[in-house]
Design an enzyme around this catalytic site. Structure first.
Site, PDB file in Angstrom:
ATOM      1  CB  SER A 174       1.359  -0.467  -5.307  1.00  0.00           C
ATOM      2  OG  SER A 174       1.015  -0.158  -6.647  1.00  0.00           O
ATOM      3  CG  ASP A 194      -5.768  -8.112  -9.246  1.00  0.00           C
ATOM      4  OD1 ASP A 194      -6.072  -7.112  -8.581  1.00  0.00           O
ATOM      5  OD2 ASP A 194      -4.925  -8.091 -10.161  1.00  0.00           O
TER       6      ASP A 194
HETATM    7  C1  S3P Z   1      -0.961  -4.905 -11.386  1.00  0.00           C
HETATM    8  C2  S3P Z   1      -0.747  -4.702 -10.064  1.00  0.00           C
HETATM    9  C3  S3P Z   1      -1.791  -4.826  -9.034  1.00  0.00           C
HETATM   10  C4  S3P Z   1      -3.066  -5.478  -9.569  1.00  0.00           C
HETATM   11  C5  S3P Z   1      -3.420  -5.023 -10.954  1.00  0.00           C
HETATM   12  C6  S3P Z   1      -2.285  -5.309 -11.916  1.00  0.00           C
HETATM   13  C7  S3P Z   1       0.171  -4.767 -12.322  1.00  0.00           C
HETATM   14  O1  S3P Z   1      -2.100  -3.540  -8.545  1.00  0.00           O
HETATM   15  O2  S3P Z   1      -4.142  -5.228  -8.698  1.00  0.00           O
HETATM   16  O3  S3P Z   1      -4.572  -5.698 -11.416  1.00  0.00           O
HETATM   17  O4  S3P Z   1       0.082  -5.231 -13.469  1.00  0.00           O
HETATM   18  O5  S3P Z   1       1.192  -4.181 -11.916  1.00  0.00           O
HETATM   19  P1  S3P Z   1      -1.193  -2.866  -7.400  1.00  0.00           P
HETATM   20  O6  S3P Z   1       0.189  -3.074  -7.781  1.00  0.00           O
HETATM   21  O7  S3P Z   1      -1.542  -1.419  -7.361  1.00  0.00           O
HETATM   22  O8  S3P Z   1      -1.579  -3.592  -6.133  1.00  0.00           O
END
Ligand code: S3P
Length: 450
Positions: free
Chosen positions: A174, A327
């Site tokens: 994440s 995404d």
């Molecule tokens: C994001 C990280 C992703 C993604 C989100 C944007 C970011 O989530 O799904 O739309 O900008 O850091 P995760 O890091 O929780 O997977």
């Protein structure tokens, strides 16, 4: 149910070839970070190409509540006059992050080592999402959090008065968690170390370096080790936000499945931590090429040309690629429906905790449209029917999730019968010009309540 107002039911009808240029909006991840980092330096940061979607606007309002001045100069030009690392004031009101997991988690990180108390809330989707993944590591700095059961919003964070630096191995892939810890580490003395076993989007690392922080990245047996020196003086920047590959995914996939199409999507950021979908589409046999490859602001950029691709085949998507296209699985599953054979998507547990449970939301809609889907806790498989053979004719619940709504609008361009969603209003969180942009290419998307 709508996040920011009245539901907007939408229908997408099978249409003729899509053609022309699709100028998609600025990158959502980089837009959030531009506002937050701009607020964390003393002086004025200039931003062009900011995504003016609801998610990012909510983050801009939050930065103002912490004492920064955020000004819209029109045409995607914004300035942020920041208050410096550790300079956040205590907001007088609850911080409402709307639909945005990125917004709330990054802002929690940014305030966690300031001596202030902040209450966060969001819409029904965001208030159902887990925040423990962020508040657990923030507790190591000395931040306290009290929320609803299961670590859900609304939630109050009491920032650490005497923060200590942290060494944290991120347990889930994440970028939001990684970024929250790094932003908190900015106002802790000494070095904060974050280790990720799988590489996720690296915009926070790149931008922190750009703003003048001392940050190193090292690949070791443990994973990607990111070391940040605390309490730097960040320097205001001029930021040109690249166009969002996650938004580009929709016109690209629409062109690939719609007979006769030829669409150019210019100026797309192709940071390798974001470009997994495009490689996957090429592996499936899509006619997708990168034109005019170049580098801008330290990031690879290209114009994407996508054409109708009649001979798509299902593939096993490498799980190691998941973070770089997390995404994009909803719209990939739509393309998979038009391929021949099975598209097997493994190692994607994170899809279950996005704006919606995206495996569940897509599986329900695809099945209602006549496509077979198998699923498990961290995998799903779509059995494609091939071009011209996907029935469609279903109305799908978008579950307050912009990417579910857009994926089914793309699907309806090439199914036998139109596809509908109960509520397209969440599209405004990330891609407010989606309907106009798609109409400009030749799509037939209509609002069905007007
Ligand atoms: C994001 C990280 C992703 C993604 C989100 C944007 C970011 O989530 O799904 O739309 O900008 O850091 P995760 O890091 O929780 O997977």
């Amino acid at each position: 149910m709508s996040g920011h107002g009245t539901p907007i039911p939408m229908m997408s009808r099978p249409c003729g070839p899509l053609s022309g240029e699709a100028h998609v909006p600025g990158d959502k991840s980089i837009s959030h970070r531009s506002l937050i980092l701009g607020a964390m330096c003393v002086g004025q940061t200039r931003i062009t190409g900011l995504l003016e979607g609801e998610d990012v606007l909510d983050t801009g309002r939050a930065m103002e509540a912490f004492g920064a001045t955020v000004t819209n100069h029109g045409d995607g030009e914004w300035t942020v006059t920041g208050v410096g690392v550790g300079g956040f004031a205590e907001p007088e009101q609850v911080i409402d992050c709307g639909n945005s997991g990125t917004g709330v988690r990054l802002i929690m990180g940014a305030m966690a080592t300031c001596p202030i108390t902040v209450t966060f809330t969001g819409d029904a989707s965001l208030n159902g999402r887990p925040m423990g993944r962020v508040t657990d590591p923030l507790a190591l700095f000395g931040t306290q959090a009290v929320g609803r059961q299961g670590g859900r919003l609304p939630m109050t964070l009491v920032g650490a008065v005497d923060p200590v630096p942290v060494r944290y191995v991120v347990p889930v892939p994440s970028a939001q968690v990684k970024s929250a810890v790094l932003l908190a580490g900015l106002n802790a003395p000494g070095q904060t170390v974050v280790i990720e076993k799988e590489a996720t989007r690296d915009h926070t690392e790149r931008m922190l370096q750009g703003f003048g922080a001392t940050l190193t990245v090292e690949q070791t047996d443990e994973g990607r080790v990111i070391t940040l020196d605390g309490q730097p003086e960040l320097t205001p920047q001029t930021i040109v936000v690249p166009r969002d590959p996650s938004s580009a995914a929709f016109p690209v996939c629409a062109a690939i499945i719609t007979p006769g199409s030829d669409v150019l999507v210019p100026n797309i950021g192709l940071n390798p931590t974001r470009a997994g979908l495009f490689t996957t589409l090429q592996d499936m046999g899509a006619d997708l090429v990168y034109e005019n490859m170049r580098e801008e602001g330290g990031e690879p950029v290209a114009d994407l040309r996508a054409k109708f691709s009649p001979d798509l085949k299902g593939i096993a998507v490498p799980p190691a690629r998941a973070a770089s296209m997390i995404d994009e699985y909803p719209v990939l599953s739509v393309v998979a429906a038009f391929a021949l054979g099975v598209t097997d998507m493994q190692g994607v547990k994170e899809l279950r905790v996005k704006e919606s449970d995206r495996i569940d939301a897509m599986a329900k809609g695809l099945r209602a449209a006549g496509v077979s889907v198998d699923e498990g806790p961290d995998w799903w498989k779509v059995t494609g029917l091939g071009h011209g053979n996907v029935p469609g004719g279903a109305t799908v619940a978008s579950q307050l999730d912009h990417r579910i709504a857009m994926a089914f609008m793309v699907m309806g361009m090439a199914t036998q019968k139109p596809m509908s969603v109960d509520d397209g209003s969440p599209i405004a969180t990330s891609f407010p010009i989606f309907e106009d942009l798609m109409a400009g290419l030749g799509a037939q998307i209509v609002r069905t309540n007007s």
